[in-house]
Design an enzyme around this catalytic site. Structure first.
Site, PDB file in Angstrom:
ATOM      1  N   THR A   1     -11.741  -5.305 -18.849  1.00  0.00           N
ATOM      2  CA  THR A   1     -12.181  -6.413 -18.009  1.00  0.00           C
ATOM      3  C   THR A   1     -13.121  -7.355 -18.760  1.00  0.00           C
ATOM      4  OG1 THR A   1     -13.577  -6.878 -16.092  1.00  0.00           O
ATOM      5  CG2 THR A   1     -13.957  -4.798 -17.157  1.00  0.00           C
ATOM      6  N   ASP A   2     -13.202  -8.594 -18.281  1.00  0.00           N
ATOM      7  CA  ASP A   2     -14.166  -9.535 -18.857  1.00  0.00           C
ATOM      8  C   ASP A   2     -15.605  -9.190 -18.455  1.00  0.00           C
ATOM      9  OD1 ASP A   2     -14.003 -10.227 -16.170  1.00  0.00           O
ATOM     10  OD2 ASP A   2     -13.645 -12.359 -16.495  1.00  0.00           O
ATOM     11  N   GLU A   3     -15.752  -8.306 -17.448  1.00  0.00           N
ATOM     12  CA  GLU A   3     -17.107  -7.999 -16.959  1.00  0.00           C
ATOM     13  C   GLU A   3     -17.953  -7.273 -18.005  1.00  0.00           C
ATOM     14  OE1 GLU A   3     -17.672  -6.743 -12.994  1.00  0.00           O
ATOM     15  OE2 GLU A   3     -16.037  -7.968 -12.242  1.00  0.00           O
TER      16      GLU A   3
ATOM     17  N   TYR B   1     -19.969  -0.335 -12.803  1.00  0.00           N
ATOM     18  CA  TYR B   1     -18.534  -0.475 -13.116  1.00  0.00           C
ATOM     19  C   TYR B   1     -18.351  -1.069 -14.514  1.00  0.00           C
ATOM     20  CZ  TYR B   1     -14.039  -2.905 -13.451  1.00  0.00           C
ATOM     21  OH  TYR B   1     -12.829  -3.378 -13.906  1.00  0.00           O
TER      22      TYR B   1
ATOM     23  N   LYS C   1     -16.681   0.595 -17.926  1.00  0.00           N
ATOM     24  CA  LYS C   1     -15.536   0.025 -18.650  1.00  0.00           C
ATOM     25  C   LYS C   1     -15.923  -0.284 -20.100  1.00  0.00           C
ATOM     26  CE  LYS C   1     -11.960  -0.922 -17.285  1.00  0.00           C
ATOM     27  NZ  LYS C   1     -10.679  -0.136 -17.149  1.00  0.00           N
TER      28      LYS C   1
HETATM   29  P1  NAD Z   1      -6.984  -0.384  -8.455  1.00  0.00           P
HETATM   30  O1  NAD Z   1      -8.286   0.148  -7.970  1.00  0.00           O
HETATM   31  O2  NAD Z   1      -6.146  -1.213  -7.537  1.00  0.00           O
HETATM   32  O3  NAD Z   1      -6.059   0.820  -8.952  1.00  0.00           O
HETATM   33  C1  NAD Z   1      -6.545   1.886  -9.706  1.00  0.00           C
HETATM   34  C2  NAD Z   1      -5.474   2.976  -9.705  1.00  0.00           C
HETATM   35  O4  NAD Z   1      -5.966   4.053 -10.527  1.00  0.00           O
HETATM   36  C3  NAD Z   1      -5.214   3.565  -8.315  1.00  0.00           C
HETATM   37  O5  NAD Z   1      -3.824   3.660  -8.103  1.00  0.00           O
HETATM   38  C4  NAD Z   1      -5.853   4.937  -8.366  1.00  0.00           C
HETATM   39  O6  NAD Z   1      -5.218   5.886  -7.537  1.00  0.00           O
HETATM   40  C5  NAD Z   1      -5.722   5.284  -9.842  1.00  0.00           C
HETATM   41  N1  NAD Z   1      -6.717   6.268 -10.287  1.00  0.00           N
HETATM   42  C6  NAD Z   1      -8.056   6.237 -10.039  1.00  0.00           C
HETATM   43  N2  NAD Z   1      -8.635   7.330 -10.601  1.00  0.00           N
HETATM   44  C7  NAD Z   1      -7.650   8.040 -11.225  1.00  0.00           C
HETATM   45  C8  NAD Z   1      -7.633   9.235 -11.979  1.00  0.00           C
HETATM   46  N3  NAD Z   1      -8.742   9.939 -12.200  1.00  0.00           N
HETATM   47  N4  NAD Z   1      -6.455   9.646 -12.485  1.00  0.00           N
HETATM   48  C9  NAD Z   1      -5.310   8.944 -12.259  1.00  0.00           C
HETATM   49  N5  NAD Z   1      -5.279   7.813 -11.529  1.00  0.00           N
HETATM   50  C10 NAD Z   1      -6.435   7.357 -11.022  1.00  0.00           C
HETATM   51  O7  NAD Z   1      -7.329  -1.166  -9.783  1.00  0.00           O
HETATM   52  P2  NAD Z   1      -6.699  -2.507 -10.376  1.00  0.00           P
HETATM   53  O8  NAD Z   1      -7.408  -3.664  -9.786  1.00  0.00           O
HETATM   54  O9  NAD Z   1      -5.231  -2.426 -10.341  1.00  0.00           O
HETATM   55  O10 NAD Z   1      -7.205  -2.381 -11.894  1.00  0.00           O
HETATM   56  C11 NAD Z   1      -6.439  -1.662 -12.853  1.00  0.00           C
HETATM   57  C12 NAD Z   1      -7.146  -1.702 -14.187  1.00  0.00           C
HETATM   58  O11 NAD Z   1      -7.342  -3.055 -14.583  1.00  0.00           O
HETATM   59  C13 NAD Z   1      -8.545  -1.089 -14.170  1.00  0.00           C
HETATM   60  O12 NAD Z   1      -8.725  -0.402 -15.388  1.00  0.00           O
HETATM   61  C14 NAD Z   1      -9.484  -2.278 -14.067  1.00  0.00           C
HETATM   62  O13 NAD Z   1     -10.726  -1.989 -14.658  1.00  0.00           O
HETATM   63  C15 NAD Z   1      -8.709  -3.307 -14.852  1.00  0.00           C
HETATM   64  N6  NAD Z   1      -8.943  -4.714 -14.493  1.00  0.00           N
HETATM   65  C16 NAD Z   1      -8.832  -5.114 -13.202  1.00  0.00           C
HETATM   66  C17 NAD Z   1      -8.985  -6.471 -12.881  1.00  0.00           C
HETATM   67  C18 NAD Z   1      -8.856  -6.967 -11.464  1.00  0.00           C
HETATM   68  O14 NAD Z   1      -9.146  -8.134 -11.206  1.00  0.00           O
HETATM   69  N7  NAD Z   1      -8.379  -6.171 -10.518  1.00  0.00           N
HETATM   70  C19 NAD Z   1      -9.272  -7.382 -13.906  1.00  0.00           C
HETATM   71  C20 NAD Z   1      -9.393  -6.926 -15.221  1.00  0.00           C
HETATM   72  C21 NAD Z   1      -9.218  -5.588 -15.501  1.00  0.00           C
HETATM   73  O1  DAU Z   2     -13.558  -9.958 -13.724  1.00  0.00           O
HETATM   74  C1  DAU Z   2     -12.646  -8.891 -13.639  1.00  0.00           C
HETATM   75  C2  DAU Z   2     -13.038  -7.988 -12.498  1.00  0.00           C
HETATM   76  O2  DAU Z   2     -12.727  -8.691 -11.302  1.00  0.00           O
HETATM   77  C3  DAU Z   2     -12.342  -6.643 -12.529  1.00  0.00           C
HETATM   78  O3  DAU Z   2     -12.737  -5.943 -13.672  1.00  0.00           O
HETATM   79  C4  DAU Z   2     -12.693  -5.826 -11.277  1.00  0.00           C
HETATM   80  O4  DAU Z   2     -11.948  -4.623 -11.255  1.00  0.00           O
HETATM   81  C5  DAU Z   2     -12.321  -6.652 -10.059  1.00  0.00           C
HETATM   82  O5  DAU Z   2     -12.693  -5.965  -8.879  1.00  0.00           O
HETATM   83  C6  DAU Z   2     -13.002  -8.016 -10.110  1.00  0.00           C
HETATM   84  O6  DAU Z   2     -14.445  -7.886  -9.947  1.00  0.00           O
HETATM   85  P1  DAU Z   2     -15.276  -8.904  -9.032  1.00  0.00           P
HETATM   86  O7  DAU Z   2     -16.524  -8.258  -8.628  1.00  0.00           O
HETATM   87  O8  DAU Z   2     -15.350 -10.237  -9.672  1.00  0.00           O
HETATM   88  O9  DAU Z   2     -14.222  -9.021  -7.807  1.00  0.00           O
HETATM   89  P2  DAU Z   2     -14.433  -9.024  -6.218  1.00  0.00           P
HETATM   90  O10 DAU Z   2     -13.120  -9.394  -5.616  1.00  0.00           O
HETATM   91  O11 DAU Z   2     -15.106  -7.805  -5.725  1.00  0.00           O
HETATM   92  O12 DAU Z   2     -15.448 -10.252  -6.002  1.00  0.00           O
HETATM   93  C7  DAU Z   2     -15.134 -11.550  -6.481  1.00  0.00           C
HETATM   94  C8  DAU Z   2     -16.351 -12.430  -6.209  1.00  0.00           C
HETATM   95  O13 DAU Z   2     -16.495 -12.588  -4.774  1.00  0.00           O
HETATM   96  C9  DAU Z   2     -17.670 -11.859  -6.697  1.00  0.00           C
HETATM   97  O14 DAU Z   2     -18.501 -12.916  -7.135  1.00  0.00           O
HETATM   98  C10 DAU Z   2     -18.266 -11.216  -5.448  1.00  0.00           C
HETATM   99  C11 DAU Z   2     -17.766 -12.122  -4.326  1.00  0.00           C
HETATM  100  N1  DAU Z   2     -17.552 -11.464  -3.015  1.00  0.00           N
HETATM  101  C12 DAU Z   2     -16.791 -10.334  -2.972  1.00  0.00           C
HETATM  102  C13 DAU Z   2     -16.555  -9.682  -1.795  1.00  0.00           C
HETATM  103  C14 DAU Z   2     -15.731  -8.423  -1.738  1.00  0.00           C
HETATM  104  C15 DAU Z   2     -18.094 -12.011  -1.864  1.00  0.00           C
HETATM  105  O15 DAU Z   2     -18.780 -13.058  -1.889  1.00  0.00           O
HETATM  106  N2  DAU Z   2     -17.855 -11.363  -0.680  1.00  0.00           N
HETATM  107  C16 DAU Z   2     -17.133 -10.215  -0.590  1.00  0.00           C
HETATM  108  O16 DAU Z   2     -16.990  -9.663   0.538  1.00  0.00           O
END
Ligand code: NAD
Ligand code: DAU
Length: 358
Positions: free
Chosen positions: A135-137, A161, A165
């Site tokens: 992630t970019d975080e 988180y 990562k």
């Molecule tokens: P998600 O939470 O939707 O899915 C995570 C999946 O991992 C789930 O299906 C869960 O059951 C599985 N899991 C959790 N713990 C496990 C374990 N111990 N063993 C096997 N499986 C397990 O997450 P996502 O949003 O699809 O993100 C996927 C990946 O991408 C993550 O590594 C996250 O850090 C990264 N990522 C997410 C975003 C985003 O915006 N969602 C952006 C950048 C990177």
């Molecule tokens: O940047 C990549 C990341 O983006 C991934 O690594 C994470 O897995 C993914 O969850 C996401 O993180 P964020 O914290 O940016 O996503 P989230 O959707 O939780 O929140 C997006 C923005 O919105 C953040 O600034 C928090 C704000 N927010 C979120 C929720 C859930 C609100 O203002 N209200 C809310 O109820």
């Protein structure tokens, strides 16, 4: 890239990637290992094409003996590692599981890959690949005029988180540097699109607005994220798998920087247009400013020059039309939504995160 182990392939991005790979690659066989936590569901995989090349196994990435036997049994040559705890707010309220899954889990997977590929099979970078999804975080938060995150930006993770990562990224790097494990790593911005679990901003706002519930904006809503349509992320991952340099990292983003408030207002306008006669129109009247997320990162932005120059990748989906597609997906998939809304675990989380947030 013949026998691919995908971890976390029942989650949001993982299930989109499984579908994308099966649709676009007739040669690849996928072993999908997912623990099916609250965030994972087989319902995310119901319509995958090429089901005969998709094998689902419920299991934990922390289970070393299970990993060892699966890798051998399926002669895995490629790992794409998505499995993680992914929600920042949950990491603030309960960081322990993030340490276990994101750090110990990645370590366990790296050990299994090292043992099978380097010790048993003596494979090299052309014969095997461990691709880590990050992630970019990990880069922390940007001030308004600071340059976007590049691959050389120092890590400065702010939430549990992001720290977990970042730790997993360092382990991946070290396994390449020390043992020669053939790794690649991508750091991506916020994804959105079909099958995103409705604890994250975009699906939560769509579904709350539809039901006339408050739209909780943390703080002043001027935080900035870069949003990428999930299918664009899948395309970038496949390109890095095929053409990326072993040992390298690539940043991926959507090349936009809206505030959270702008995203929510856009979603409200889309719903106003779809439902002009709804009692909740205009949906923006549902916006409610609530207590901020502790340690909330203010701004993310991605410098994508490396992946663009080296591999020719750039995002295809514009944000405005991507948000429309996403709203329409949630409208068309109310059965999927209802199943999640019925879950006690989900409702408990909503209560825990939002009830004490005036
Ligand atoms: P998600 O939470 O939707 O899915 C995570 C999946 O991992 C789930 O299906 C869960 O059951 C599985 N899991 C959790 N713990 C496990 C374990 N111990 N063993 C096997 N499986 C397990 O997450 P996502 O949003 O699809 O993100 C996927 C990946 O991408 C993550 O590594 C996250 O850090 C990264 N990522 C997410 C975003 C985003 O915006 N969602 C952006 C950048 C990177
Ligand atoms: O940047 C990549 C990341 O983006 C991934 O690594 C994470 O897995 C993914 O969850 C996401 O993180 P964020 O914290 O940016 O996503 P989230 O959707 O939780 O929140 C997006 C923005 O919105 C953040 O600034 C928090 C704000 N927010 C979120 C929720 C859930 C609100 O203002 N209200 C809310 O109820």
């Amino acid at each position: 890239m013949k026998n691919m182990l995908i971890t976390g392939g029942a989650g949001f991005i993982g299930s989109n990637f499984v579908r994308y790979m099966l649709k676009n690659n007739s040669e690849v066989c996928i072993l999908n290992l997912d623990a099916l936590t609250y965030a994972g569901s087989l319902k995310n995989l119901e319509d995958v094409p090429g089901a005969e090349r998709h094998n689902f196994v419920q299991g934990d990435i922390c289970d070393r003996s299970r990993l060892d036997s699966l890798m051998r049994q399926h002669e895995i040559d490629t790992i794409v590692h998505f499995a993680a705890e992914s929600h920042v707010d949950r990491s603030i309220l309960g960081p322990k599981q993030f340490i276990q899954t994101n750090i110990v889990g990645t370590f366990t997977l790296l050990e299994a890959a090292k043992s099978y590929w380097l010790q048993d099979r003596k494979l090299d970078g052309n014969q095997a690949r461990f691709h880590h999804i990050s992630t970019d975080e990990v880069y922390g938060s940007l001030a308004p005029n600071e340059p976007a995150f590049a691959e050389t930006t120092p890590y400065q993770p702010n939430s549990p988180y992001a720290a977990s990562k970042a730790s997993s990224d360092h382990l991946v790097r070290a396994y390449h540097h020390t043992y020669g494990l053939p790794t690649t790593l991508t750091n991506c911005s916020n994804n959105y699109g079909p099958y995103q679990f409705p604890e994250k901003l975009i699906p939560l706002m769509i579904l709350n607005a539809l039901e006339g519930k408050p739209l909780p904006i943390y703080g002043d809503g001027h935080q900035i994220r870069d949003w990428l349509y999930v299918e664009d992320h899948c395309e970038a991952i496949e390109l890095v798998l095929r053409q990326g340099q072993v040992g390298e990292e690539y940043n991926i983003g959507g090349d936009n920087q809206p505030t959270n408030l702008e995203i929510i207002q856009t979603l409200c306008s889309i719903l106003d247009a779809r439902f002009p006669d709804s009692p909740h129109t205009p949906h923006s009247k549902l916006i409610k400013y609530v207590t901020d997320r502790p340690g909330h990162d203010r701004r993310y932005a991605i410098d994508m020059r490396k992946i663009h120059n080296a591999l020719g990748w750039q995002p295809r989906q514009a944000l405005a039309s991507g948000l429309e597609k996403t709203v329409d997906w949630y409208l068309a998939n109310s059965k999927w939504v209802v199943e999640i809304h019925k879950q006690q675990q989900y409702n408990q989380w909503m209560q825990q995160n939002y009830a004490d947030r005036p």
